[in-house]
Design a protein around this motif. Structure first.
Motif, PDB file in Angstrom:
ATOM      1  N   ASP A  34      -4.399   2.134   1.388  1.00 56.28           N
ATOM      2  CA  ASP A  34      -4.532   2.408  -0.013  1.00 56.28           C
ATOM      3  C   ASP A  34      -5.008   3.716  -0.312  1.00 56.28           C
ATOM      4  OD1 ASP A  34      -3.375  -0.173  -1.101  1.00 56.28           O
ATOM      5  OD2 ASP A  34      -5.364  -1.006  -1.083  1.00 56.28           O
ATOM      6  N   THR A  35      -4.851   4.584  -1.660  1.00 57.22           N
ATOM      7  CA  THR A  35      -5.470   5.482  -1.882  1.00 57.22           C
ATOM      8  C   THR A  35      -6.529   4.967  -3.028  1.00 57.22           C
ATOM      9  OG1 THR A  35      -3.665   5.859  -3.662  1.00 57.22           O
ATOM     10  CG2 THR A  35      -3.677   7.069  -1.452  1.00 57.22           C
ATOM     11  N   SER A  45      -1.765  -8.731  -2.260  1.00 54.27           N
ATOM     12  CA  SER A  45      -1.751  -7.219  -1.992  1.00 54.27           C
ATOM     13  C   SER A  45      -1.417  -7.049  -0.482  1.00 54.27           C
ATOM     14  CB  SER A  45      -2.716  -6.477  -2.530  1.00 54.27           C
ATOM     15  OG  SER A  45      -2.873  -6.658  -4.087  1.00 54.27           O
ATOM     16  N   TYR A  46      -2.164  -7.888   0.281  1.00 56.41           N
ATOM     17  CA  TYR A  46      -2.317  -7.811   1.675  1.00 56.41           C
ATOM     18  C   TYR A  46      -1.865  -8.825   2.665  1.00 56.41           C
ATOM     19  CZ  TYR A  46      -5.395  -4.152  -0.581  1.00 56.41           C
ATOM     20  OH  TYR A  46      -5.602  -3.017  -1.492  1.00 56.41           O
ATOM     21  N   VAL A  74       2.752   2.514  -6.564  1.00 57.46           N
ATOM     22  CA  VAL A  74       1.395   1.983  -6.562  1.00 57.46           C
ATOM     23  C   VAL A  74       0.606   2.065  -7.810  1.00 57.46           C
ATOM     24  CG1 VAL A  74      -0.815   2.436  -5.387  1.00 57.46           C
ATOM     25  CG2 VAL A  74       1.314   2.477  -3.885  1.00 57.46           C
ATOM     26  N   ARG A 117      -0.626  -1.386  -9.951  1.00 55.40           N
ATOM     27  CA  ARG A 117      -1.993  -1.411 -10.500  1.00 55.40           C
ATOM     28  C   ARG A 117      -2.059  -1.716 -11.806  1.00 55.40           C
ATOM     29  NH1 ARG A 117      -4.788   2.952  -6.462  1.00 55.40           N
ATOM     30  NH2 ARG A 117      -4.161   2.167  -4.417  1.00 55.40           N
ATOM     31  N   ARG A 123      -9.479  -2.708  -2.597  1.00 54.15           N
ATOM     32  CA  ARG A 123      -8.813  -1.644  -1.932  1.00 54.15           C
ATOM     33  C   ARG A 123      -9.070  -1.459  -0.309  1.00 54.15           C
ATOM     34  NH1 ARG A 123      -6.171  -2.031  -5.992  1.00 54.15           N
ATOM     35  NH2 ARG A 123      -6.348  -0.780  -7.679  1.00 54.15           N
ATOM     36  N   SER A 158       0.975  -0.996   0.004  1.00 53.72           N
ATOM     37  CA  SER A 158       0.036  -0.165   0.071  1.00 53.72           C
ATOM     38  C   SER A 158       0.891   1.426   0.036  1.00 53.72           C
ATOM     39  CB  SER A 158      -0.898  -0.325   1.228  1.00 53.72           C
ATOM     40  OG  SER A 158      -0.344   0.287   2.507  1.00 53.72           O
TER      41      SER A 158
END
Length: 234
Positions: free
Chosen positions: A81-82, A166-167, A132, A136, A77, A14
Protein backbone atom coordinates in the motif's frame (compact mmCIF):
# COMPACT_ATOMS: atom_id res chain seq x y z
CA UNK A 1 -17.87 -10.90 -1.26
CA UNK A 2 -14.97 -11.76 -3.58
CA UNK A 3 -11.59 -11.83 -1.91
CA UNK A 4 -8.71 -11.25 -4.33
CA UNK A 5 -5.73 -13.49 -4.76
CA UNK A 6 -2.26 -12.08 -4.30
CA UNK A 7 -0.16 -10.82 -7.21
CA UNK A 8 3.44 -11.99 -6.85
CA UNK A 9 3.23 -11.81 -3.07
CA UNK A 10 1.45 -8.44 -2.88
CA UNK A 11 -2.25 -8.13 -1.97
CA UNK A 12 -4.19 -7.79 -5.22
CA UNK A 13 -6.01 -4.63 -4.09
CA UNK A 14 -2.82 -2.86 -3.07
CA UNK A 15 -1.01 -0.57 -5.46
CA UNK A 16 1.83 -3.06 -6.00
CA UNK A 17 -0.64 -5.90 -6.48
CA UNK A 18 -2.37 -4.06 -9.33
CA UNK A 19 0.79 -3.50 -11.37
CA UNK A 20 2.59 -5.56 -13.97
CA UNK A 21 6.02 -6.83 -12.96
CA UNK A 22 7.97 -4.14 -14.91
CA UNK A 23 5.88 -1.29 -13.51
CA UNK A 24 6.05 -2.76 -10.01
CA UNK A 25 9.83 -3.00 -10.18
CA UNK A 26 10.16 0.56 -11.44
CA UNK A 27 8.05 1.84 -8.56
CA UNK A 28 9.98 -0.23 -6.02
CA UNK A 29 13.26 1.18 -7.36
CA UNK A 30 12.01 4.73 -6.82
CA UNK A 31 12.90 6.67 -3.69
CA UNK A 32 14.83 5.75 -0.56
CA UNK A 33 14.34 2.81 1.79
CA UNK A 34 13.52 3.58 5.43
CA UNK A 35 12.66 1.64 8.58
CA UNK A 36 10.30 2.60 11.37
CA UNK A 37 9.93 1.25 14.89
CA UNK A 38 6.63 0.29 16.46
CA UNK A 39 4.47 3.29 17.37
CA UNK A 40 6.50 5.62 15.16
CA UNK A 41 4.47 8.40 13.55
CA UNK A 42 5.09 8.18 9.81
CA UNK A 43 2.94 11.17 8.90
CA UNK A 44 1.06 13.65 11.04
CA UNK A 45 -2.33 15.27 10.48
CA UNK A 46 -2.04 18.97 9.61
CA UNK A 47 1.54 18.89 8.34
CA UNK A 48 2.40 20.27 4.90
CA UNK A 49 5.02 17.75 3.76
CA UNK A 50 4.30 16.10 0.41
CA UNK A 51 6.21 12.81 0.24
CA UNK A 52 4.52 9.42 -0.17
CA UNK A 53 5.45 6.22 1.64
CA UNK A 54 5.26 2.94 -0.25
CA UNK A 55 5.01 0.26 2.44
CA UNK A 56 7.28 -2.74 1.89
CA UNK A 57 6.35 -4.62 5.05
CA UNK A 58 4.48 -4.09 8.29
CA UNK A 59 1.15 -2.68 9.30
CA UNK A 60 -0.03 0.88 9.92
CA UNK A 61 -3.13 2.55 11.25
CA UNK A 62 -4.54 5.74 9.77
CA UNK A 63 -6.25 8.00 12.30
CA UNK A 64 -7.66 11.50 12.39
CA UNK A 65 -8.75 13.87 15.13
CA UNK A 66 -12.39 14.76 14.56
CA UNK A 67 -14.25 17.96 15.47
CA UNK A 68 -14.97 16.93 19.06
CA UNK A 69 -11.26 16.36 19.67
CA UNK A 70 -11.40 12.57 19.76
CA UNK A 71 -9.29 10.30 17.56
CA UNK A 72 -10.98 7.97 15.07
CA UNK A 73 -9.46 5.00 13.29
CA UNK A 74 -9.93 5.50 9.54
CA UNK A 75 -8.11 2.61 7.92
CA UNK A 76 -5.45 -0.06 8.06
CA UNK A 77 -2.60 -0.19 5.55
CA UNK A 78 -0.06 -2.98 4.96
CA UNK A 79 2.79 -3.93 2.64
CA UNK A 80 2.05 -3.04 -0.98
CA UNK A 81 0.00 0.00 0.00
CA UNK A 82 0.85 3.67 -0.16
CA UNK A 83 0.17 6.27 2.52
CA UNK A 84 0.24 10.01 2.01
CA UNK A 85 -0.68 9.99 -1.67
CA UNK A 86 -3.55 12.45 -1.25
CA UNK A 87 -1.26 15.29 -0.12
CA UNK A 88 1.19 14.53 -2.92
CA UNK A 89 -1.51 14.48 -5.58
CA UNK A 90 -3.37 17.52 -4.24
CA UNK A 91 -0.27 19.61 -3.66
CA UNK A 92 -1.89 22.28 -1.50
CA UNK A 93 -3.94 20.94 1.41
CA UNK A 94 -2.26 19.75 4.63
CA UNK A 95 -2.30 16.09 5.56
CA UNK A 96 -5.75 14.93 6.58
CA UNK A 97 -4.68 12.04 8.83
CA UNK A 98 -1.92 10.65 11.00
CA UNK A 99 -0.21 7.39 10.03
CA UNK A 100 1.30 5.32 12.85
CA UNK A 101 3.30 2.09 12.72
CA UNK A 102 1.62 -0.77 14.58
CA UNK A 103 4.91 -2.66 14.60
CA UNK A 104 8.33 -2.46 12.95
CA UNK A 105 7.97 -1.76 9.24
CA UNK A 106 9.91 -0.85 6.13
CA UNK A 107 8.94 1.56 3.37
CA UNK A 108 10.26 3.61 0.50
CA UNK A 109 10.08 7.40 0.63
CA UNK A 110 8.83 8.76 -2.70
CA UNK A 111 9.17 12.50 -3.18
CA UNK A 112 6.11 14.06 -4.79
CA UNK A 113 8.01 15.35 -7.82
CA UNK A 114 9.55 11.97 -8.61
CA UNK A 115 6.19 10.27 -8.15
CA UNK A 116 4.39 12.70 -10.44
CA UNK A 117 7.09 12.19 -13.10
CA UNK A 118 6.57 8.42 -12.89
CA UNK A 119 2.79 8.80 -13.09
CA UNK A 120 3.14 10.85 -16.28
CA UNK A 121 5.62 8.42 -17.80
CA UNK A 122 3.82 5.26 -16.69
CA UNK A 123 0.04 5.54 -17.26
CA UNK A 124 -0.35 2.06 -15.79
CA UNK A 125 0.90 3.29 -12.41
CA UNK A 126 -1.29 6.39 -12.62
CA UNK A 127 -4.40 4.33 -13.34
CA UNK A 128 -3.58 1.86 -10.57
CA UNK A 129 -3.08 4.63 -8.01
CA UNK A 130 -6.34 6.26 -9.09
CA UNK A 131 -8.10 2.93 -8.62
CA UNK A 132 -6.61 2.57 -5.14
CA UNK A 133 -7.81 6.04 -4.12
CA UNK A 134 -11.27 5.33 -5.56
CA UNK A 135 -11.49 2.07 -3.61
CA UNK A 136 -10.59 3.86 -0.40
CA UNK A 137 -13.17 6.59 -0.93
CA UNK A 138 -15.78 3.95 -1.77
CA UNK A 139 -14.93 2.06 1.41
CA UNK A 140 -15.16 5.23 3.50
CA UNK A 141 -18.52 6.17 1.97
CA UNK A 142 -19.97 2.69 2.58
CA UNK A 143 -18.76 2.33 6.11
CA UNK A 144 -18.35 5.35 8.34
CA UNK A 145 -17.17 3.31 11.26
CA UNK A 146 -17.37 4.68 14.74
CA UNK A 147 -15.39 2.26 16.85
CA UNK A 148 -16.19 4.11 20.04
CA UNK A 149 -19.86 3.14 19.63
CA UNK A 150 -19.19 -0.61 19.80
CA UNK A 151 -17.67 -3.00 22.35
CA UNK A 152 -14.17 -4.33 21.74
CA UNK A 153 -15.39 -7.61 20.26
CA UNK A 154 -17.37 -5.83 17.55
CA UNK A 155 -14.53 -3.39 16.88
CA UNK A 156 -12.13 -6.28 16.40
CA UNK A 157 -14.58 -8.06 14.11
CA UNK A 158 -14.80 -4.91 11.97
CA UNK A 159 -11.03 -4.67 11.67
CA UNK A 160 -10.76 -8.33 10.70
CA UNK A 161 -13.51 -7.99 8.08
CA UNK A 162 -11.72 -4.97 6.61
CA UNK A 163 -8.42 -6.84 6.49
CA UNK A 164 -10.09 -9.86 4.89
CA UNK A 165 -11.67 -7.66 2.22
CA UNK A 166 -8.42 -5.89 1.37
CA UNK A 167 -5.73 -8.47 2.03
CA UNK A 168 -7.40 -11.86 2.44
CA UNK A 169 -6.76 -14.94 0.30
CA UNK A 170 -9.47 -17.63 0.02
CA UNK A 171 -8.24 -21.10 0.89
CA UNK A 172 -9.80 -24.38 1.95
CA UNK A 173 -9.64 -23.53 5.64
CA UNK A 174 -11.17 -20.06 5.19
CA UNK A 175 -9.98 -16.56 4.29
CA UNK A 176 -6.32 -16.21 5.23
CA UNK A 177 -5.05 -12.79 6.25
CA UNK A 178 -1.35 -13.32 5.67
CA UNK A 179 -0.28 -10.39 7.84
CA UNK A 180 1.36 -10.99 11.19
CA UNK A 181 -1.04 -9.44 13.69
CA UNK A 182 0.25 -9.41 17.25
CA UNK A 183 -2.07 -8.80 20.16
CA UNK A 184 -0.41 -5.45 20.96
CA UNK A 185 -0.93 -4.38 17.32
CA UNK A 186 -4.60 -5.40 17.42
CA UNK A 187 -4.99 -3.56 20.73
CA UNK A 188 -3.53 -0.44 19.11
CA UNK A 189 -5.85 -0.75 16.12
CA UNK A 190 -9.08 -0.92 18.09
CA UNK A 191 -8.14 1.14 21.14
CA UNK A 192 -8.37 -1.66 23.71
CA UNK A 193 -6.11 -3.15 26.36
CA UNK A 194 -4.02 -6.17 25.39
CA UNK A 195 -5.81 -8.22 28.05
CA UNK A 196 -9.13 -7.36 26.38
CA UNK A 197 -7.79 -8.49 22.99
CA UNK A 198 -6.67 -11.78 24.53
CA UNK A 199 -10.17 -12.39 25.90
CA UNK A 200 -11.95 -11.40 22.68
CA UNK A 201 -9.70 -13.56 20.49
CA UNK A 202 -10.31 -16.52 22.76
CA UNK A 203 -14.06 -16.01 22.37
CA UNK A 204 -13.78 -15.75 18.57
CA UNK A 205 -11.74 -18.95 18.48
CA UNK A 206 -14.24 -20.75 20.70
CA UNK A 207 -17.04 -19.63 18.38
CA UNK A 208 -15.08 -21.06 15.40
CA UNK A 209 -14.98 -17.66 13.70
CA UNK A 210 -11.21 -17.22 13.54
CA UNK A 211 -7.96 -19.06 14.01
CA UNK A 212 -4.86 -17.15 15.02
CA UNK A 213 -1.28 -18.14 14.38
CA UNK A 214 2.17 -16.62 14.51
CA UNK A 215 2.20 -15.45 10.89
CA UNK A 216 -1.45 -15.38 9.80
CA UNK A 217 -5.07 -15.10 10.89
CA UNK A 218 -7.71 -17.33 9.31
CA UNK A 219 -11.33 -16.20 9.10
CA UNK A 220 -13.22 -19.48 9.36
CA UNK A 221 -16.72 -18.05 8.90
CA UNK A 222 -16.69 -14.66 7.20
CA UNK A 223 -20.52 -14.23 6.94
CA UNK A 224 -20.94 -14.77 10.67
CA UNK A 225 -18.02 -12.47 11.44
CA UNK A 226 -19.68 -9.77 9.31
CA UNK A 227 -22.89 -10.16 11.32
CA UNK A 228 -20.96 -9.86 14.57
CA UNK A 229 -19.33 -6.72 13.14
CA UNK A 230 -22.79 -5.27 12.46
CA UNK A 231 -22.03 -5.05 8.74
CA UNK A 232 -24.56 -5.81 6.02
CA UNK A 233 -23.94 -8.89 3.89
CA UNK A 234 -22.28 -8.22 0.54
Amino acid sequence: MTVPKEAEGWPARSLLGRLSSPARRELLDLGTGVRFDADAVLMRQGMNDRHVLLLSSGLTKVTAVVENGETSLLAVRAGGDTVGEMAAMDGSAPRSATVTACGPLTARVLQDGALRELLMRRPEVSMALTAVVADRLRWANRRRLDFRGYPAKVRLARVLVELAASYGTPRAEGVVIDIRLTQPELATLIGAAETTIHKVLRELREECLVETGYRATVIRNLPWLRRLADLADE
